[in-house]
Design an enzyme around this catalytic site. Structure first.
Site, short mmCIF file in Angstrom:
data_model
loop_
_atom_site.label_atom_id
_atom_site.label_comp_id
_atom_site.label_asym_id
_atom_site.label_seq_id
_atom_site.Cartn_x
_atom_site.Cartn_y
_atom_site.Cartn_z
N THR A 46 0.83 -1.20 0.00
CA THR A 46 0.00 0.00 0.00
C THR A 46 0.86 1.25 0.00
O THR A 46 0.45 2.30 -0.51
CB THR A 46 -0.95 0.00 1.22
OG1 THR A 46 -1.76 -1.18 1.17
CG2 THR A 46 -1.85 1.23 1.24
N TYR A 134 3.62 -12.85 5.41
CA TYR A 134 2.57 -12.16 4.67
C TYR A 134 2.27 -12.93 3.40
O TYR A 134 3.14 -13.11 2.55
CB TYR A 134 3.01 -10.73 4.36
CG TYR A 134 2.03 -9.88 3.56
CD1 TYR A 134 0.69 -10.23 3.43
CD2 TYR A 134 2.46 -8.72 2.94
CE1 TYR A 134 -0.20 -9.44 2.71
CE2 TYR A 134 1.59 -7.92 2.22
CZ TYR A 134 0.27 -8.29 2.10
OH TYR A 134 -0.61 -7.51 1.37
N LYS A 162 0.13 -12.31 8.30
CA LYS A 162 -0.93 -11.53 7.67
C LYS A 162 -1.41 -12.34 6.47
O LYS A 162 -0.65 -12.59 5.54
CB LYS A 162 -0.41 -10.16 7.20
CG LYS A 162 -1.43 -9.36 6.38
CD LYS A 162 -0.81 -8.09 5.82
CE LYS A 162 -1.81 -7.34 4.94
NZ LYS A 162 -1.21 -6.13 4.31
#
Length: 298
Positions: A46, A134, A162
């Site tokens: 992000t 992740y 995650k």
């Protein structure tokens, strides 16, 4: 370290000239802290990590550590396509004051499950920072299976995962691995409340860039077995955040909030035909944030 609650995967504000907008970065960090967010990720996907120079990543991380001043964990996005480069990025993040590293599965190279396990063990064995695994298959081209996560969960430097896949079977398999040292965080805003109700410890959120009070309250209510009403109210934001590739829509909202301008190529700003929807969503977010702020303060 036990990472839980609502952690924001921060966008990287830019100036009109395309440089790092440090004052806007500080404002974004303060917005998160004011909302009581439980942690921040610097330089993740992000945050347009693929477009950041080392000096820019260092500046963002150093500034975040300074602004946060120990109030919540600062997590550095250090995952690269090679193990050696990931170790180097993780070591550098440790020297800059990061509390943990978020390490995505190696993009593009598509390692086997055995390769993924060896990759993460090598980084964890190096010992620079506690690691959070992740998994986000649509972005990386590989899917780290629960069996591989189980083989890694006992490592004393691996503190959680995650997981961007929110299918109930995947969530259940990972929640079974939770323990005093290993947490499971959702990486999917639309599915995070369901994952938390199923036993996940929280979310690393994109939406909380613009709706930190709401996402924090969503996590709290979901942890108590509820959140259905708030989850429904947030669906338009979640849908908008996926209308074009992340972080294009979220950065369009942040720009309208006075935090940064635009993205770096090959990402382009939000398409013009979505601008009216962006304005509508921002108005909705402002209403929800006001309500959630009052609820959390009560």
């Amino acid at each position: 370290m036990r990472l839980s609650g609502c952690i924001t995967a921060l966008a990287t504000p830019l100036t009109l000239a395309g440089e790092i907008d440090l004052p806007a970065w500080r404002r974004l960090l303060e917005l998160q802290l004011e909302a009581g967010i439980d942690g921040v990720v610097v330089g993740g996907s992000t945050g347009e990590s693929a477009s950041l120079f080392h000096s820019e990543f260092d500046l963002l991380l150093r500034t975040a550590v300074e602004v946060v001043a120990g109030r919540v964990p600062v997590i550095a996005g250090t995952g690269q396509s090679s193990t050696a480069r990931t170790i180097e990025q993780t070591r550098r993040s440790a020297t800059l004051g990061a509390d943990a590293a978020l390490v995505v599965t190696p993009p593009y190279v598509r390692p086997t499950q055995a390769g993924l396990e060896a990759h993460y063990r090598a980084i964890a064995d190096d010992g620079a920072l506690p690691l959070m695994l992740y998994n986000v298959p649509p972005r990386t081209g590989c899917d780290m299976l629960p069996g591989t996560v189980a083989a890694l969960a006992g490592h004393d430097r691996i503190v959680g995962i995650k997981e961007a896949r929110s299918e109930p079977e995947r969530v259940q398999a990972l929640v079974a691995l939770r323990g005093p040292r290993f947490t499971v965080l959702s990486g999917d805003d639309p599915g995070c409340a369901g994952s938390i109700r199923a036993g996940a410890d929280g979310v690393i959120s994109v939406a909380s860039n613009v709706a930190p009070f709401a996402m924090r309250l969503l996590c709290r209510q979901a942890g108590e077995g509820g959140a259905a009403e708030l989850e429904e109210r947030l669906q338009p934001l979640f849908a908008f955040a996926g209308i074009e590739p992340n972080p294009i829509p979220i950065k369009a909202l942040l720009t309208r909030m006075g935090i940064g301008h635009g993205l770096r190529l090959p990402l382009l700003p939000l398409s013009r035909h979505h601008e009216a929807e962006a304005a509508r969503i921002l108005g909705l977010v402002e209403q929800i944030e006001h309500t959630c702020r009052d609820t959390l303060a009560a």
